[in-house]
Design an enzyme around this catalytic site. Sequence first.
Site, PDB file in Angstrom:
ATOM      1  N   SER A  10      13.910  27.163 -50.470  1.00 13.98           N
ATOM      2  CA  SER A  10      14.067  27.935 -49.028  1.00 13.98           C
ATOM      3  C   SER A  10      13.959  27.920 -47.648  1.00 13.98           C
ATOM      4  CB  SER A  10      12.826  29.526 -49.143  1.00 13.98           C
ATOM      5  OG  SER A  10      11.573  28.593 -49.265  1.00 13.98           O
ATOM      6  N   GLU A  12      11.859  29.074 -43.480  1.00 11.31           N
ATOM      7  CA  GLU A  12      11.041  29.798 -43.097  1.00 11.31           C
ATOM      8  C   GLU A  12      10.694  29.971 -41.646  1.00 11.31           C
ATOM      9  OE1 GLU A  12       6.681  29.233 -43.931  1.00 11.31           O
ATOM     10  OE2 GLU A  12       6.082  29.554 -41.872  1.00 11.31           O
ATOM     11  N   ASP A 103      -5.549  33.196 -38.815  1.00 10.21           N
ATOM     12  CA  ASP A 103      -6.015  32.139 -37.579  1.00 10.21           C
ATOM     13  C   ASP A 103      -6.585  33.789 -36.197  1.00 10.21           C
ATOM     14  OD1 ASP A 103      -6.608  29.656 -38.710  1.00 10.21           O
ATOM     15  OD2 ASP A 103      -4.339  29.157 -38.114  1.00 10.21           O
ATOM     16  N   PHE A 210       0.843  19.965 -32.330  1.00 15.26           N
ATOM     17  CA  PHE A 210       0.544  20.778 -33.454  1.00 15.26           C
ATOM     18  C   PHE A 210      -0.302  20.343 -34.620  1.00 15.26           C
ATOM     19  CE2 PHE A 210       2.895  23.527 -36.648  1.00 15.26           C
ATOM     20  CZ  PHE A 210       1.641  24.614 -36.220  1.00 15.26           C
ATOM     21  N   HIS A 260      10.411  23.829 -49.099  1.00 18.73           N
ATOM     22  CA  HIS A 260      10.457  24.862 -48.021  1.00 18.73           C
ATOM     23  C   HIS A 260      10.358  25.025 -46.601  1.00 18.73           C
ATOM     24  CE1 HIS A 260       9.101  29.200 -46.899  1.00 18.73           C
ATOM     25  NE2 HIS A 260       8.495  28.542 -46.089  1.00 18.73           N
TER      26      HIS A 260
HETATM   27  C1  LIG Z   1       3.277  27.817 -45.872  1.00 18.52           C
HETATM   28  C2  LIG Z   1       2.613  28.506 -44.569  1.00 18.52           C
HETATM   29  C3  LIG Z   1       2.348  29.800 -44.127  1.00 18.52           C
HETATM   30  C4  LIG Z   1       1.969  30.308 -42.699  1.00 18.52           C
HETATM   31  N1  LIG Z   1       2.099  31.571 -42.314  1.00 18.52           N
HETATM   32  C5  LIG Z   1       1.709  31.779 -41.511  1.00 18.52           C
HETATM   33  C6  LIG Z   1       1.991  33.321 -40.922  1.00 18.52           C
HETATM   34  O1  LIG Z   1       3.046  34.086 -41.080  1.00 18.52           O
HETATM   35  N2  LIG Z   1       0.406  33.990 -40.411  1.00 18.52           N
HETATM   36  C7  LIG Z   1      -0.428  32.731 -39.500  1.00 18.52           C
HETATM   37  O2  LIG Z   1      -0.911  33.765 -38.843  1.00 18.52           O
HETATM   38  N3  LIG Z   1      -0.458  31.880 -40.057  1.00 18.52           N
HETATM   39  C8  LIG Z   1       0.466  31.090 -41.430  1.00 18.52           C
HETATM   40  N4  LIG Z   1      -0.465  30.235 -41.446  1.00 18.52           N
HETATM   41  C9  LIG Z   1      -1.420  28.931 -40.905  1.00 18.52           C
HETATM   42  C10 LIG Z   1      -2.392  30.032 -42.223  1.00 18.52           C
HETATM   43  O3  LIG Z   1      -3.019  31.261 -41.677  1.00 18.52           O
HETATM   44  C11 LIG Z   1      -3.275  29.177 -41.588  1.00 18.52           C
HETATM   45  O4  LIG Z   1      -3.151  27.565 -41.704  1.00 18.52           O
HETATM   46  C12 LIG Z   1      -5.004  29.199 -41.424  1.00 18.52           C
HETATM   47  O5  LIG Z   1      -5.913  28.988 -40.889  1.00 18.52           O
HETATM   48  C13 LIG Z   1      -5.403  29.641 -42.878  1.00 18.52           C
HETATM   49  O6  LIG Z   1      -4.879  30.345 -43.736  1.00 18.52           O
HETATM   50  P1  LIG Z   1      -5.362  30.546 -45.525  1.00 18.52           P
HETATM   51  O7  LIG Z   1      -4.354  31.329 -45.884  1.00 18.52           O
HETATM   52  O8  LIG Z   1      -4.913  28.590 -46.054  1.00 18.52           O
HETATM   53  O9  LIG Z   1      -6.391  30.893 -45.664  1.00 18.52           O
HETATM   54  P2  LIG Z   1      -7.337  30.338 -46.761  1.00 18.52           P
HETATM   55  O10 LIG Z   1      -6.629  30.025 -48.248  1.00 18.52           O
HETATM   56  O11 LIG Z   1      -8.544  31.105 -46.593  1.00 18.52           O
HETATM   57  O12 LIG Z   1      -8.297  29.102 -46.044  1.00 18.52           O
HETATM   58  C14 LIG Z   1      -9.183  29.050 -44.872  1.00 18.52           C
HETATM   59  C15 LIG Z   1      -9.936  28.300 -44.960  1.00 18.52           C
HETATM   60  O13 LIG Z   1     -11.254  28.682 -45.394  1.00 18.52           O
HETATM   61  C16 LIG Z   1     -12.228  28.026 -46.375  1.00 18.52           C
HETATM   62  N5  LIG Z   1     -12.159  28.989 -47.849  1.00 18.52           N
HETATM   63  C17 LIG Z   1     -11.852  29.473 -47.959  1.00 18.52           C
HETATM   64  N6  LIG Z   1     -12.410  30.823 -49.511  1.00 18.52           N
HETATM   65  C18 LIG Z   1     -13.364  29.870 -48.581  1.00 18.52           C
HETATM   66  C19 LIG Z   1     -14.967  31.012 -49.403  1.00 18.52           C
HETATM   67  N7  LIG Z   1     -14.660  31.310 -50.653  1.00 18.52           N
HETATM   68  N8  LIG Z   1     -16.098  29.909 -48.702  1.00 18.52           N
HETATM   69  C20 LIG Z   1     -15.537  29.175 -47.814  1.00 18.52           C
HETATM   70  N9  LIG Z   1     -15.274  28.957 -47.520  1.00 18.52           N
HETATM   71  C21 LIG Z   1     -13.405  28.866 -47.762  1.00 18.52           C
HETATM   72  C22 LIG Z   1     -10.374  26.887 -46.719  1.00 18.52           C
HETATM   73  O14 LIG Z   1     -11.312  25.480 -47.925  1.00 18.52           O
HETATM   74  C23 LIG Z   1      -9.821  26.166 -45.894  1.00 18.52           C
HETATM   75  O15 LIG Z   1     -10.411  26.478 -44.843  1.00 18.52           O
HETATM   76  C24 LIG Z   1       0.554  29.771 -42.642  1.00 18.52           C
HETATM   77  C25 LIG Z   1       0.995  28.041 -43.452  1.00 18.52           C
HETATM   78  C26 LIG Z   1       1.238  27.464 -44.310  1.00 18.52           C
HETATM   79  C27 LIG Z   1       1.283  26.539 -44.931  1.00 18.52           C
END
Ligand SMILES: Cc1cc2nc3c(=O)[nH]c(=O)nc-3n(C[C@H](O)[C@H](O)[C@H](O)COP(=O)(O)OP(=O)(O)OC[C@H]3O[C@@H](n4cnc5c(N)ncnc54)[C@H](O)[C@@H]3O)c2cc1C
Length: 279
Positions: A10, A12, A103, A210, A260
């Site tokens: 895929s 992105e 973020d 980055f 991906h």
């Molecule tokens: C494939 C991919 C696609 C992406 N696409 C986008 C996009 O479209 N838009 C965008 O803005 N960003 C995107 N990102 C970046 C992403 O949003 C950031 O990396 C962000 O900082 C974390 O998102 P996450 O969904 O992994 O968060 P989470 O899974 O919520 O984790 C974030 C942090 O919180 C911690 N955490 C989670 N749950 C808990 C809990 N219950 N208690 C304490 N700590 C906890 C985790 O260990 C981690 O350090 C993408 C990243 C990837 C890998």
Amino acid sequence: MPAAAKPVFSLEFFPPRTPEAVVRLRAARNEFAKLKPAFCSVTFGAGGSTREGTLATVLEFRDEGFEGVPHLSCIGGSCASIAEVLAKYKSHGIRHVVALRGDLPSGSVDTGDFRYASELVAFIRKETGDHFHIDVAAYPEYHPQARSAQDDLDAFKRKIDAGADSAITQYFYNADAYWHFVDACHAAGIGVPIVPGIMPISSFVKLARFSDACGAEIPRWIRKRFEGYGDDVASIRAFGLDVVTELCDGLLVRGAPGLHFYTLNQASLTTTIWQRLGL
Ligand SMILES: Cc1cc2nc3c(=O)[nH]c(=O)nc-3n(C[C@H](O)[C@H](O)[C@H](O)COP(=O)(O)OP(=O)(O)OC[C@H]3O[C@@H](n4cnc5c(N)ncnc54)[C@H](O)[C@@H]3O)c2cc1C
């Protein structure tokens, strides 16, 4: 033993922000059409900043015959605003999303109704049942804000337990990190496909900047080789292609469930790697 599932390849993209970028993405799309990717995902700016652009870009991909998959990030969003986005995706017949926390822009403090992506996944399941295939993010070298590797693994498991179907990783250049992560997931009872995210290398300077911010490590030997090329763009491109093609090849040989590619809306590097791999 059941036959291994066919690998999923895929791509992105991000929503283009200027009319010129829209035209450039259209041209890139023509190149990507030849690759026949399983799906094309489109990022979603945290706080909904690209909300309309994400959907519009997904629909353009779909009009051209691709499967378009929108991302959805929840930080700064309310339950009502996320429910509205989901309803819109559903009304367009979209059945696959990438669910993320996102973020907050520096300086902002209002996280909204969601703190973590696991809460978003649970919300999507509550609102829409099994309508969507949900992908989430995974971090083989661990998320930069995680207190520990184990905490991050626990957080990843929460997303799967909340109903995610598969995961795409942050990019990495050290395959051992990926396989260690996959082993740790299996030991924790996580069985979903974890597809490696692949970042082709066009500019080493930009990539290095980055990578520090997003928690991806560039191994020293790769960094040193790039630094040695200085401004020699052709050598940087050639070496970057070799490194990434070799990484992908090794991952597939060992049984990764797909790849991906983070295309950055540019066709040249990804299509070259794809063709070299014979995908
Ligand atoms: C494939 C991919 C696609 C992406 N696409 C986008 C996009 O479209 N838009 C965008 O803005 N960003 C995107 N990102 C970046 C992403 O949003 C950031 O990396 C962000 O900082 C974390 O998102 P996450 O969904 O992994 O968060 P989470 O899974 O919520 O984790 C974030 C942090 O919180 C911690 N955490 C989670 N749950 C808990 C809990 N219950 N208690 C304490 N700590 C906890 C985790 O260990 C981690 O350090 C993408 C990243 C990837 C890998």
